[in-house]
Design a protein around this motif. Structure first.
Motif, PDB file in Angstrom:
ATOM      1  N   VAL A 123       9.620 -11.016   6.500  1.00  0.00           N
ATOM      2  CA  VAL A 123       8.376 -10.255   6.284  1.00  0.00           C
ATOM      3  C   VAL A 123       7.972 -10.376   4.818  1.00  0.00           C
ATOM      4  O   VAL A 123       6.810 -10.686   4.510  1.00  0.00           O
ATOM      5  N   TRP A 124       8.890 -10.133   3.908  1.00  0.00           N
ATOM      6  CA  TRP A 124       8.568 -10.162   2.477  1.00  0.00           C
ATOM      7  C   TRP A 124       8.107 -11.544   2.032  1.00  0.00           C
ATOM      8  O   TRP A 124       7.207 -11.671   1.214  1.00  0.00           O
ATOM      9  N   GLN A 125       8.720 -12.576   2.598  1.00  0.00           N
ATOM     10  CA  GLN A 125       8.304 -13.936   2.271  1.00  0.00           C
ATOM     11  C   GLN A 125       6.878 -14.186   2.765  1.00  0.00           C
ATOM     12  O   GLN A 125       6.055 -14.762   2.061  1.00  0.00           O
ATOM     13  N   ALA A 126       6.589 -13.737   3.987  1.00  0.00           N
ATOM     14  CA  ALA A 126       5.245 -13.898   4.541  1.00  0.00           C
ATOM     15  C   ALA A 126       4.214 -13.141   3.704  1.00  0.00           C
ATOM     16  O   ALA A 126       3.102 -13.631   3.479  1.00  0.00           O
ATOM     17  N   LEU A 127       4.575 -11.966   3.233  1.00  0.00           N
ATOM     18  CA  LEU A 127       3.651 -11.172   2.419  1.00  0.00           C
ATOM     19  C   LEU A 127       3.256 -11.910   1.145  1.00  0.00           C
ATOM     20  O   LEU A 127       2.118 -11.821   0.689  1.00  0.00           O
ATOM     21  N   GLN A 128       4.182 -12.657   0.594  1.00  0.00           N
ATOM     22  CA  GLN A 128       3.905 -13.369  -0.652  1.00  0.00           C
ATOM     23  C   GLN A 128       2.895 -14.497  -0.473  1.00  0.00           C
ATOM     24  O   GLN A 128       2.368 -15.010  -1.457  1.00  0.00           O
ATOM     25  N   SER A 129       2.605 -14.861   0.773  1.00  0.00           N
ATOM     26  CA  SER A 129       1.621 -15.914   1.021  1.00  0.00           C
ATOM     27  C   SER A 129       0.205 -15.368   1.216  1.00  0.00           C
ATOM     28  O   SER A 129      -0.737 -16.134   1.345  1.00  0.00           O
TER      29      SER A 129
ATOM     30  N   ALA B 106       7.282  -3.586  -5.890  1.00  0.00           N
ATOM     31  CA  ALA B 106       5.857  -3.231  -5.873  1.00  0.00           C
ATOM     32  C   ALA B 106       5.021  -4.370  -6.432  1.00  0.00           C
ATOM     33  O   ALA B 106       5.339  -4.934  -7.484  1.00  0.00           O
ATOM     34  N   VAL B 107       3.976  -4.723  -5.745  1.00  0.00           N
ATOM     35  CA  VAL B 107       2.977  -5.726  -6.090  1.00  0.00           C
ATOM     36  C   VAL B 107       3.564  -7.145  -6.076  1.00  0.00           C
ATOM     37  O   VAL B 107       2.919  -8.067  -5.599  1.00  0.00           O
ATOM     38  N   ILE B 108       4.773  -7.327  -6.562  1.00  0.00           N
ATOM     39  CA  ILE B 108       5.401  -8.653  -6.577  1.00  0.00           C
ATOM     40  C   ILE B 108       5.539  -9.158  -5.132  1.00  0.00           C
ATOM     41  O   ILE B 108       5.245 -10.308  -4.837  1.00  0.00           O
TER      42      ILE B 108
ATOM     43  N   ALA C 175      -6.318   1.660  -4.814  1.00  0.00           N
ATOM     44  CA  ALA C 175      -6.738   1.103  -6.106  1.00  0.00           C
ATOM     45  C   ALA C 175      -6.391  -0.382  -6.201  1.00  0.00           C
ATOM     46  O   ALA C 175      -7.197  -1.189  -6.689  1.00  0.00           O
ATOM     47  N   LEU C 176      -5.209  -0.753  -5.739  1.00  0.00           N
ATOM     48  CA  LEU C 176      -4.816  -2.168  -5.745  1.00  0.00           C
ATOM     49  C   LEU C 176      -5.746  -3.007  -4.881  1.00  0.00           C
ATOM     50  O   LEU C 176      -6.221  -4.070  -5.310  1.00  0.00           O
ATOM     51  N   LEU C 177      -6.028  -2.530  -3.675  1.00  0.00           N
ATOM     52  CA  LEU C 177      -6.902  -3.276  -2.775  1.00  0.00           C
ATOM     53  C   LEU C 177      -8.317  -3.383  -3.337  1.00  0.00           C
ATOM     54  O   LEU C 177      -8.950  -4.443  -3.253  1.00  0.00           O
ATOM     55  N   ASN C 178      -8.824  -2.294  -3.923  1.00  0.00           N
ATOM     56  CA  ASN C 178     -10.160  -2.324  -4.527  1.00  0.00           C
ATOM     57  C   ASN C 178     -10.214  -3.327  -5.677  1.00  0.00           C
ATOM     58  O   ASN C 178     -11.154  -4.115  -5.781  1.00  0.00           O
ATOM     59  N   ARG C 179      -9.203  -3.283  -6.524  1.00  0.00           N
ATOM     60  CA  ARG C 179      -9.170  -4.188  -7.682  1.00  0.00           C
ATOM     61  C   ARG C 179      -9.098  -5.634  -7.223  1.00  0.00           C
ATOM     62  O   ARG C 179      -9.811  -6.497  -7.735  1.00  0.00           O
ATOM     63  N   GLU C 180      -8.251  -5.914  -6.233  1.00  0.00           N
ATOM     64  CA  GLU C 180      -8.115  -7.279  -5.752  1.00  0.00           C
ATOM     65  C   GLU C 180      -9.383  -7.768  -5.059  1.00  0.00           C
ATOM     66  O   GLU C 180      -9.753  -8.929  -5.179  1.00  0.00           O
ATOM     67  N   ALA C 181     -10.065  -6.881  -4.341  1.00  0.00           N
ATOM     68  CA  ALA C 181     -11.313  -7.266  -3.681  1.00  0.00           C
ATOM     69  C   ALA C 181     -12.372  -7.639  -4.724  1.00  0.00           C
ATOM     70  O   ALA C 181     -13.119  -8.603  -4.544  1.00  0.00           O
TER      71      ALA C 181
ATOM     72  N   VAL D  69       1.848  -9.482 -14.064  1.00  0.00           N
ATOM     73  CA  VAL D  69       1.642  -9.646 -12.616  1.00  0.00           C
ATOM     74  C   VAL D  69       1.111  -8.351 -12.000  1.00  0.00           C
ATOM     75  O   VAL D  69       0.224  -8.383 -11.147  1.00  0.00           O
ATOM     76  N   LEU D  70       1.643  -7.212 -12.438  1.00  0.00           N
ATOM     77  CA  LEU D  70       1.159  -5.936 -11.913  1.00  0.00           C
ATOM     78  C   LEU D  70      -0.330  -5.758 -12.196  1.00  0.00           C
ATOM     79  O   LEU D  70      -1.070  -5.237 -11.364  1.00  0.00           O
ATOM     80  N   GLU D  71      -0.753  -6.185 -13.357  1.00  0.00           N
ATOM     81  CA  GLU D  71      -2.150  -6.005 -13.745  1.00  0.00           C
ATOM     82  C   GLU D  71      -3.053  -7.142 -13.268  1.00  0.00           C
ATOM     83  O   GLU D  71      -4.259  -6.959 -13.168  1.00  0.00           O
ATOM     84  N   ASN D  72      -2.459  -8.288 -12.983  1.00  0.00           N
ATOM     85  CA  ASN D  72      -3.204  -9.462 -12.533  1.00  0.00           C
ATOM     86  C   ASN D  72      -2.425 -10.112 -11.392  1.00  0.00           C
ATOM     87  O   ASN D  72      -1.726 -11.103 -11.599  1.00  0.00           O
ATOM     88  N   PRO D  73      -2.524  -9.566 -10.169  1.00  0.00           N
ATOM     89  CA  PRO D  73      -1.668 -10.029  -9.075  1.00  0.00           C
ATOM     90  C   PRO D  73      -1.868 -11.482  -8.675  1.00  0.00           C
ATOM     91  O   PRO D  73      -1.055 -12.033  -7.942  1.00  0.00           O
ATOM     92  N   GLU D  74      -2.910 -12.118  -9.168  1.00  0.00           N
ATOM     93  CA  GLU D  74      -3.079 -13.540  -8.874  1.00  0.00           C
ATOM     94  C   GLU D  74      -2.167 -14.398  -9.756  1.00  0.00           C
ATOM     95  O   GLU D  74      -1.997 -15.592  -9.511  1.00  0.00           O
ATOM     96  N   THR D  75      -1.554 -13.788 -10.760  1.00  0.00           N
ATOM     97  CA  THR D  75      -0.630 -14.486 -11.655  1.00  0.00           C
ATOM     98  C   THR D  75       0.738 -14.593 -10.978  1.00  0.00           C
ATOM     99  O   THR D  75       1.324 -13.577 -10.612  1.00  0.00           O
ATOM    100  N   PRO D  76       1.251 -15.811 -10.819  1.00  0.00           N
ATOM    101  CA  PRO D  76       2.577 -15.932 -10.202  1.00  0.00           C
ATOM    102  C   PRO D  76       3.684 -15.501 -11.172  1.00  0.00           C
ATOM    103  O   PRO D  76       3.547 -15.661 -12.386  1.00  0.00           O
ATOM    104  N   LEU D  77       4.735 -14.965 -10.631  1.00  0.00           N
ATOM    105  CA  LEU D  77       5.900 -14.581 -11.437  1.00  0.00           C
ATOM    106  C   LEU D  77       6.910 -15.717 -11.348  1.00  0.00           C
ATOM    107  O   LEU D  77       7.404 -16.029 -10.267  1.00  0.00           O
ATOM    108  N   ASP D  78       7.198 -16.337 -12.469  1.00  0.00           N
ATOM    109  CA  ASP D  78       8.138 -17.455 -12.480  1.00  0.00           C
ATOM    110  C   ASP D  78       9.549 -16.968 -12.815  1.00  0.00           C
ATOM    111  O   ASP D  78      10.164 -17.373 -13.790  1.00  0.00           O
TER     112      ASP D  78
END
Length: 168
Positions: free
Chosen positions: A87-93, A128-130, A155-161, A64-73
């Motif tokens: 706030v944290w719940q909203a961030l996850q959306s 972090a990231v999760i 770096a996270l924002l650049n990678r995700e963009a 998940v850290l390396e591929n933030p589009e991957t959900p953590l089950d």
């Protein structure tokens, strides 16, 4: 409770979990600093290194850290106030590759004057990231702060963009 440390594309990652769920994910350039954080953050807890059966969970967290589009089950054991948890719940959306301002997030939560409280909740995030607090920026487009380093946030924002551009 258990912990695991692994190297990722974001540097060293420390994950701490219990039977209730994932308690924290921290990032650092130094493995030793993460070991210090365990003692500092959980001074009275009995925390042991992950054993063989926990290796799969640590591997999923690094994925998940390396591929933030991957959900953590895996369940999250979020510890904070009711507002922080909202706030944290909203961030996850917020999808990878998108950002929101602190002000927009406060308005989204129905608390338009709670911009500072939203920023404080982001700063109190232990995952972090999760829980992607890195996707929240200032109204002027500035990055604001980031518990694990402003360079890491960029770096996270650049990678995700880049990932979002490939997908679209």
């Amino acid at each position: 409770m258990h912990y695991g440390i692994a190297h990722s594309a974001l540097g060293w990652a420390l994950a701490v979990w219990s039977e209730q769920g994932l308690r924290s994910v921290d990032l650092s350039d130094q493995k030793e600093q993460l070991l210090h954080w365990i003692k500092e953050r959980f001074p009275t807890q009995n925390i042991s290194p992950a054993d063989g059966q926990d290796a799969e969970l640590l591997k999923k967290i690094v994925t998940v850290l390396e591929n933030p589009e991957t959900p953590l089950d895996h369940p999250l054991a979020l510890e904070g106030t009711a507002f922080q948890k909202r706030v944290w719940q909203a961030l996850q959306s917020i999808p990878p590759g998108q950002t929101i301002t602190y002000s927009e997030l406060a308005t989204h939560l129905g608390e338009p004057k709670a911009v500072r409280a939203v920023a404080n909740a982001c700063g109190a995030n232990q995952l972090a990231v999760i829980v992607p607090c890195h996707r929240v920026v200032r109204s002027d487009g500035g990055l604001g702060g980031y518990r694990w380093g402003i360079e890491r946030k960029q770096a996270l924002l650049n990678r995700e963009a880049k990932l979002a551009a490939i997908v679209s």
